[in-house]
Motif scaffolding. Structure first.
Motif, PDB file in Angstrom:
ATOM      1  N   LYS A   3       0.822  -1.216   0.000  1.00 49.37           N
ATOM      2  CA  LYS A   3       0.000   0.000   0.000  1.00 49.37           C
ATOM      3  C   LYS A   3       0.851   1.258   0.000  1.00 49.37           C
ATOM      4  O   LYS A   3       0.435   2.289  -0.495  1.00 49.37           O
ATOM      5  CB  LYS A   3      -0.874   0.016   1.263  1.00 49.37           C
ATOM      6  CG  LYS A   3      -2.176  -0.701   1.087  1.00 49.37           C
ATOM      7  CD  LYS A   3      -3.033  -0.545   2.354  1.00 49.37           C
ATOM      8  CE  LYS A   3      -3.886  -1.768   2.522  1.00 49.37           C
ATOM      9  NZ  LYS A   3      -3.966  -2.276   3.878  1.00 49.37           N
ATOM     10  N   LYS A   4       2.008   1.145   0.586  1.00 55.06           N
ATOM     11  CA  LYS A   4       2.825   2.353   0.818  1.00 55.06           C
ATOM     12  C   LYS A   4       3.928   2.563  -0.216  1.00 55.06           C
ATOM     13  O   LYS A   4       4.623   3.575  -0.157  1.00 55.06           O
ATOM     14  CB  LYS A   4       3.456   2.273   2.214  1.00 55.06           C
ATOM     15  CG  LYS A   4       2.433   2.339   3.337  1.00 55.06           C
ATOM     16  CD  LYS A   4       3.133   2.352   4.696  1.00 55.06           C
ATOM     17  CE  LYS A   4       2.293   1.644   5.718  1.00 55.06           C
ATOM     18  NZ  LYS A   4       2.791   0.310   6.082  1.00 55.06           N
ATOM     19  N   THR A  39       6.087   3.624  -3.431  1.00 56.27           N
ATOM     20  CA  THR A  39       5.986   4.810  -4.294  1.00 56.27           C
ATOM     21  C   THR A  39       6.337   4.447  -5.733  1.00 56.27           C
ATOM     22  O   THR A  39       6.939   3.390  -5.991  1.00 56.27           O
ATOM     23  CB  THR A  39       6.991   5.881  -3.830  1.00 56.27           C
ATOM     24  OG1 THR A  39       8.318   5.342  -4.007  1.00 56.27           O
ATOM     25  CG2 THR A  39       6.784   6.265  -2.372  1.00 56.27           C
ATOM     26  N   PHE A  55      -1.105   6.100 -10.876  1.00 58.28           N
ATOM     27  CA  PHE A  55      -0.124   5.723  -9.838  1.00 58.28           C
ATOM     28  C   PHE A  55       1.183   6.492 -10.032  1.00 58.28           C
ATOM     29  O   PHE A  55       1.747   7.030  -9.075  1.00 58.28           O
ATOM     30  CB  PHE A  55       0.134   4.208  -9.866  1.00 58.28           C
ATOM     31  CG  PHE A  55       1.298   3.792  -9.029  1.00 58.28           C
ATOM     32  CD1 PHE A  55       1.282   3.940  -7.638  1.00 58.28           C
ATOM     33  CD2 PHE A  55       2.452   3.276  -9.617  1.00 58.28           C
ATOM     34  CE1 PHE A  55       2.376   3.579  -6.859  1.00 58.28           C
ATOM     35  CE2 PHE A  55       3.554   2.910  -8.849  1.00 58.28           C
ATOM     36  CZ  PHE A  55       3.516   3.063  -7.472  1.00 58.28           C
ATOM     37  N   LYS A  82       1.062   9.795  -8.712  1.00 54.19           N
ATOM     38  CA  LYS A  82       0.782   9.779  -7.266  1.00 54.19           C
ATOM     39  C   LYS A  82      -0.661  10.148  -6.929  1.00 54.19           C
ATOM     40  O   LYS A  82      -0.943  10.755  -5.901  1.00 54.19           O
ATOM     41  CB  LYS A  82       1.770  10.686  -6.532  1.00 54.19           C
ATOM     42  CG  LYS A  82       3.207  10.320  -6.823  1.00 54.19           C
ATOM     43  CD  LYS A  82       4.202  10.929  -5.878  1.00 54.19           C
ATOM     44  CE  LYS A  82       5.561  10.308  -6.174  1.00 54.19           C
ATOM     45  NZ  LYS A  82       6.646  10.807  -5.408  1.00 54.19           N
ATOM     46  N   PRO A  99      -2.691   4.910  -4.740  1.00 50.16           N
ATOM     47  CA  PRO A  99      -1.625   4.015  -4.272  1.00 50.16           C
ATOM     48  C   PRO A  99      -1.478   2.805  -5.193  1.00 50.16           C
ATOM     49  O   PRO A  99      -2.368   2.512  -5.999  1.00 50.16           O
ATOM     50  CB  PRO A  99      -2.103   3.596  -2.881  1.00 50.16           C
ATOM     51  CG  PRO A  99      -3.559   3.851  -2.844  1.00 50.16           C
ATOM     52  CD  PRO A  99      -3.868   4.900  -3.862  1.00 50.16           C
TER      53      PRO A  99
END
Ligand code: MG
Length: 387
Positions: free
Chosen positions: A190-191, A193, A337, A340, A343
């Motif tokens: 989920k986190k 980048t 994604f 940004k 997620p």
């Protein structure tokens, strides 16, 4: 049979990763390949450098504004623009082969038009088969054109099959590196980048495909591509995770024997093979040194952790316009994604929601598929906004 003249090639997507590598090969073998036309979306600085280096007859820029700027440079080449321009670059009378390397659904129409014009295709734009595999392959058969895969897995399978009958194939085994997050726990996904996802362990590729590699959607799209390219049912197409990216794919034959194609992960290998097929050219790849590799490992893909792969299987099972919708939703979700806006884990969510809403239709023409794909992108964008 020896070619009397260098093979005249059109390079669609010349400023992308595959396009640049294609031109490197053309520069290595000027007696074998002549670049007749190049086409890009909007990267005119690089395109200008390519025009100066390769002196093609024609250059096409998809973006009209960018084309205007390039025309002001007064280069000794005809500058075409828009969709029409790219299609002209793909269908020049003198071209022997078209390298189809435009990223995403934008590559479908120029690839199809090149086939209609009877050009052999070095196919990197897998979307042409994902979106409209039936029509594209039927047209290729009708025109007697060769579609030679550039995708490394499909090139490996093509090389292992080496003209053998489909009846002799038990199954094909596509390898996948597993992407940037193979060893991450599902709770961490989920986190992550875009910067994390763009760090591919083995291959140097464009941004879109590197994200697709991290979600395993790329492998899903490749299963669909393989289904059409090799005319094999889904049950004869396996996926295996192979983190070293040395075995580029395998073919199991009915006698139980498996052939694999191996090399360093370097796209110049499959690109050059597609260009020079059936010949092999010298010094394209650095040969493997087996003792340095030490081990090659294989494992089952984790579809629970990377559910996009399962979506691609579903899309192929449902057929019709579903693979085109899967692809369109994925293009929008990956872009979101990268910007940004959503997620990493929502890439799956966007594609899955849109597929739930879509009732697959049979399609009769390329235009129909493109229309459905464009509509799917609008709907996918709505889902992105609701995320
Ligand atoms: Mg591939």
């Amino acid at each position: 049979m020896k070619a009397k003249h260098p093979k005249r090639i059109a390079v669609l997507g010349s400023t992308g990763s595959i396009g640049k590598n294609t031109l490197k090969i053309a520069a290595m073998y000027p007696d074998k390949f002549k670049v007749l036309s190049i086409a890009a979306r909007s990267s005119i600085n690089l395109l200008e450098a390519q025009i100066r280096a390769f002196k093609p007859k024609v250059a096409a820029v998809f973006d009209e504004e960018a084309a205007k700027k390039l025309r002001k440079k007064n280069l000794c080449v005809e500058i075409l623009s828009g969709n029409e321009g790219v299609i002209r670059a793909a269908t020049l009378k003198d071209a022997d082969m078209v390298v189809s390397a435009i990223v995403g659904s934008a590559g479908l129409m120029p690839t199809f038009e090149a086939i209609r014009a009877g050009k052999d295709i070095a196919l990197a734009t897998k979307e042409a088969l994902v979106m409209a595999g039936e029509i594209v392959m039927a047209e290729a058969r009708k025109k007697g054109v060769k579609i030679i895969p550039v995708d490394s897995e499909h090139s490996a399978i093509f090389q292992c099959i080496n003209g053998r009958d489909t009846e002799e194939i038990q199954k094909i085994i596509l390898t996948a590196s597993g992407g940037a997050f193979l060893r991450k726990d599902v709770s961490e996904l989920k986190k992550v980048t875009p910067e994390d996802a763009l760090k591919h362990p083995n291959w140097s590729m464009g941004r879109k495909i590197t994200i697709d590699s991290a979600t395993l959607m790329n492998k899903g799209l490749e299963v669909i591509e393989a289904h059409y390219l090799f005319n094999l049912p889904l049950k004869k197409i396996d996926v295996v995770i192979h983190p070293q990216s040395i075995v580029h794919s395998m073919v199991e034959f009915v006698d139980g024997s498996i052939l694999a194609q191996m090399s360093e992960p370097d796209m110049r290998g499959p690109i050059c093979y597609a260009l020079s097929y059936p010949a092999r050219l010298k010094k394209v790849l650095k040969p493997l040194r087996m003792p340095e590799i030490k081990e090659l490992t294989f494992e089952k893909p984790d579809i629970k952790k990377f559910p996009c792969l399962g979506l691609a299987y579903d899309a192929l099972r449902e057929g019709g316009t579903m693979p085109a919708v899967l692809n369109a939703a994925n293009e929008v979700a990956v872009e979101a994604f990268l910007n940004k806006r959503i997620p990493f884990t929502k890439v799956y969510y966007v594609v899955a929601r849109l597929m739930e809403k879509h009732r697959p239709l049979k399609y009769g023409s390329i235009n129909e598929v493109i229309e459905i794909s464009n509509l799917a992108k609008v709907k996918a964008e709505e889902i992105v906004r609701s995320c």
